[in-house]
Design a protein around this motif. Structure first.
Motif, short mmCIF file in Angstrom:
data_model
loop_
_atom_site.label_atom_id
_atom_site.label_comp_id
_atom_site.label_asym_id
_atom_site.label_seq_id
_atom_site.Cartn_x
_atom_site.Cartn_y
_atom_site.Cartn_z
N LEU A 1 38.58 50.27 25.16
CA LEU A 1 38.08 49.63 23.95
C LEU A 1 38.83 48.32 23.64
CD1 LEU A 1 37.40 52.55 21.42
CD2 LEU A 1 35.75 51.23 22.77
N PHE A 2 40.11 48.27 23.99
CA PHE A 2 40.87 47.03 23.78
C PHE A 2 40.17 45.86 24.47
CE2 PHE A 2 44.44 49.95 22.95
CZ PHE A 2 45.03 49.33 21.86
N VAL A 3 39.76 46.10 25.71
CA VAL A 3 39.11 45.04 26.48
C VAL A 3 37.75 44.71 25.89
CG1 VAL A 3 38.39 44.30 28.79
CG2 VAL A 3 40.33 45.84 28.53
N PHE A 4 37.02 45.75 25.44
CA PHE A 4 35.72 45.52 24.82
C PHE A 4 35.85 44.64 23.58
CE2 PHE A 4 33.41 49.59 26.46
CZ PHE A 4 33.38 49.03 27.72
N VAL A 5 36.89 44.90 22.77
CA VAL A 5 37.12 44.09 21.57
C VAL A 5 37.32 42.63 21.94
CG1 VAL A 5 38.75 43.63 19.70
CG2 VAL A 5 38.02 45.97 20.15
N ILE A 6 38.13 42.39 22.99
CA ILE A 6 38.41 41.03 23.43
C ILE A 6 37.14 40.36 23.95
CG2 ILE A 6 39.73 39.63 25.07
CD1 ILE A 6 41.90 41.81 24.96
N ILE A 7 36.34 41.11 24.72
CA ILE A 7 35.09 40.55 25.26
C ILE A 7 34.14 40.16 24.14
CG2 ILE A 7 33.00 41.11 26.57
CD1 ILE A 7 34.76 42.81 28.43
N ILE B 1 24.96 49.99 26.31
CA ILE B 1 24.68 49.60 27.70
C ILE B 1 25.94 49.76 28.55
CG2 ILE B 1 24.09 47.65 29.20
CD1 ILE B 1 22.33 46.60 26.89
N GLY B 2 27.08 49.36 27.98
CA GLY B 2 28.35 49.51 28.70
C GLY B 2 28.67 50.96 29.01
N ILE B 3 28.38 51.85 28.07
CA ILE B 3 28.65 53.28 28.27
C ILE B 3 27.74 53.85 29.35
CG2 ILE B 3 28.48 55.55 27.17
CD1 ILE B 3 29.43 54.14 24.56
N ILE B 4 26.46 53.43 29.33
CA ILE B 4 25.53 53.90 30.37
C ILE B 4 25.99 53.42 31.75
CG2 ILE B 4 23.18 53.68 31.25
CD1 ILE B 4 22.25 53.52 28.32
N LEU B 5 26.42 52.16 31.84
CA LEU B 5 26.93 51.64 33.11
C LEU B 5 28.16 52.43 33.56
CD1 LEU B 5 26.66 47.77 32.55
CD2 LEU B 5 25.30 49.17 34.11
N ALA B 6 29.04 52.74 32.60
CA ALA B 6 30.25 53.51 32.93
C ALA B 6 29.89 54.90 33.46
CB ALA B 6 31.14 53.62 31.71
N LEU B 7 28.90 55.54 32.83
CA LEU B 7 28.47 56.86 33.29
C LEU B 7 27.92 56.81 34.71
CD1 LEU B 7 26.73 58.27 30.07
CD2 LEU B 7 28.73 59.24 31.21
N LEU B 8 27.10 55.78 34.99
CA LEU B 8 26.53 55.66 36.33
C LEU B 8 27.61 55.41 37.38
CD1 LEU B 8 23.38 53.49 35.51
CD2 LEU B 8 23.44 55.93 36.06
N MET B 9 28.55 54.52 37.06
CA MET B 9 29.63 54.20 38.01
C MET B 9 30.53 55.41 38.24
SD MET B 9 30.77 50.37 36.88
CE MET B 9 29.58 49.02 36.84
N ARG B 10 30.90 56.09 37.15
CA ARG B 10 31.77 57.25 37.30
C ARG B 10 31.07 58.38 38.03
NH1 ARG B 10 35.78 57.49 32.03
NH2 ARG B 10 36.09 55.25 31.84
N GLY B 11 29.76 58.52 37.78
CA GLY B 11 29.00 59.55 38.50
C GLY B 11 29.04 59.30 40.00
N ALA B 12 28.88 58.04 40.39
CA ALA B 12 28.93 57.68 41.82
C ALA B 12 30.32 57.94 42.39
CB ALA B 12 28.55 56.22 42.00
N PHE B 13 31.36 57.57 41.65
CA PHE B 13 32.73 57.79 42.12
C PHE B 13 33.06 59.28 42.19
CE2 PHE B 13 33.79 53.31 40.76
CZ PHE B 13 34.12 52.88 42.03
N LEU C 1 27.36 41.25 29.57
CA LEU C 1 27.08 42.48 30.31
C LEU C 1 27.82 42.50 31.65
CD1 LEU C 1 23.28 43.07 29.60
CD2 LEU C 1 25.27 44.07 28.49
N ILE C 2 27.94 41.34 32.30
CA ILE C 2 28.72 41.27 33.54
C ILE C 2 30.18 41.60 33.26
CG2 ILE C 2 29.57 39.74 35.37
CD1 ILE C 2 26.90 38.27 35.23
N ALA C 3 30.71 41.06 32.16
CA ALA C 3 32.10 41.33 31.78
C ALA C 3 32.30 42.81 31.48
CB ALA C 3 32.48 40.48 30.57
N ILE C 4 31.36 43.41 30.73
CA ILE C 4 31.44 44.83 30.40
C ILE C 4 31.34 45.67 31.67
CG2 ILE C 4 30.24 46.74 29.26
CD1 ILE C 4 31.62 45.11 27.22
N GLY C 5 30.40 45.32 32.55
CA GLY C 5 30.20 46.08 33.77
C GLY C 5 31.40 46.06 34.70
N THR C 6 32.00 44.88 34.89
CA THR C 6 33.17 44.79 35.76
C THR C 6 34.37 45.52 35.15
OG1 THR C 6 33.62 42.60 34.78
CG2 THR C 6 32.50 42.66 36.91
N THR C 7 34.47 45.49 33.82
CA THR C 7 35.52 46.25 33.14
C THR C 7 35.33 47.74 33.37
OG1 THR C 7 35.78 44.55 31.44
CG2 THR C 7 36.58 46.75 30.91
#
Length: 337
Positions: A83-89, A106-118, A200-206
């Motif tokens: 969340l610290f990084v999200f605040v800065i973004i 959208i960031g949370i959905i991206l995080a779920l998809l990435m973590r699911g793959a990992f 969204l690119i910043a959120i996704g890479t984070t």
């Protein structure tokens, strides 16, 4: 922990239903949540996680329930750090407050998809190669050292990565947002991308970076893909509301990095010890198990994780209160002199 396909299916349906309900609420009424609304949602998600752990305890025993709670707490703490990084973004790209809910979702959905793959990749590797624990453990210890070197958590600015810099050069951008849309049309009729694409690119890479930290961490407390997945989902649910609930209070968690350093370092050492106990790597102890490597019980892991995070939180709040008191007293001292 053996989980049937039916249990997996029911779990996925329920979790997706909760996520869709959250999505519909945000989509129908984009707004900045009040403190009361955020508190109720965060309380609901925390309550659901605690209740899920009780269900695991009833059907699978205290050992697996302890693994879920330890994994959930670790992932939740890493999510708060996220969340610290999200605040800065959000601040860096001047995202309007009423749009931040949708961006976070959208960031949370991206995080779920990435973590699911990992999680899927990690489970496959672990089932085939025991030496993966050495890599996971070493990576967590390295991450812990990085967190410790950062010391107190301070705000700072967001450093644009290579992907963002390339997109900025490659495509034309407008200066204004158009809701959460990625494209807009200017007064001259030109089609331009909005700053939302960069956000969204910043959120996704984070999300990607934090997934690389979080997945080895949770595999350090449980090997069950089911518990790894559910702990991650429950840690991410309510993150959007937590963002608005904590707000500037995030800046008061100055020792969160140090607390996470201890937690990740502990889990990293635990992973290495478990790898040694089950060792089959030829150049380590001749490919034999290392007899002296201890097995750390889950109750001890859970105690260390909870204790460390609690100490880091209390110490952070005490320091923040002292710093604020000093700031208030300083003008009085200057006035006297």
């Amino acid at each position: 922990m053996d989980v049937s396909g039916a249990v997996w299916a029911v779990t996925l349906v329920v979790l997706v239903a909760i996520l869709l309900a959250d999505l519909l609420i945000v989509g129908r009424r984009p707004h900045e949540p009040t403190t009361r609304e955020s508190t109720l949602w965060v309380g609901l998600y925390v309550g659901l996680a605690l209740l899920f752990g009780v269900g695991v305890w009833i059907f699978s025993g205290a050992e697996f329930a302890g693994q879920f709670y330890a994994g959930w707490l670790t992932e939740y703490s890493l999510s708060v750090d996220n969340l610290f990084v999200f605040v800065i973004i959000m601040s860096r790209f001047a995202v309007p407050r009423h749009l931040q809910q949708e961006v976070l979702l959208i960031g949370i959905i991206l995080a779920l998809l990435m973590r699911g793959a990992f999680i899927a990749a990690g489970s496959a590797l672990i089932s085939q190669f025991a030496w993966v624990f050495y890599i996971f453990g070493a990576f967590l210890i390295y991450t812990a050292i990085s967190f410790a070197r950062q010391g107190q958590h301070v705000g700072g600015d967001f450093s644009e990565n290579m992907a963002i810099r390339w997109v900025r050069r490659a495509v034309p951008f407008s200066s204004d947002f158009n809701g959460v849309k990625l494209r807009t049309v200017d007064d001259a009729g030109r089609k331009l991308f909005t700053p939302m694409l960069i956000v969204l690119i910043a959120i996704g890479t984070t999300d990607l970076i934090f997934a690389l930290d979080s997945i080895p961490a949770i595999f350090g407390v449980t090997k069950s893909p089911y518990l790894v997945f559910t702990a991650n989902v429950f840690a991410l649910m309510g993150l959007r509301q937590l963002y608005f609930l904590l707000g500037h209070l995030l800046d008061r968690l100055v020792y969160l990095n140090l607390g996470l350093a201890v937690v990740l370092g502990f889990i990293g050492v635990k992973l290495v010890l478990e790898a040694l106990a089950d060792n089959n790597v030829p150049f380590i102890n001749g490919g034999e198990h290392v007899a002296w490597a201890p097995h750390i019980e889950i109750w001890l892991s859970l105690t260390i994780i909870i204790g460390t995070l609690l100490i880091a939180t209390v110490a952070s709040l005490i320091k923040s209160a002292r710093d604020k008191r000093s700031e208030l007293e300083q003008p009085k001292v200057d006035a006297i002199h």
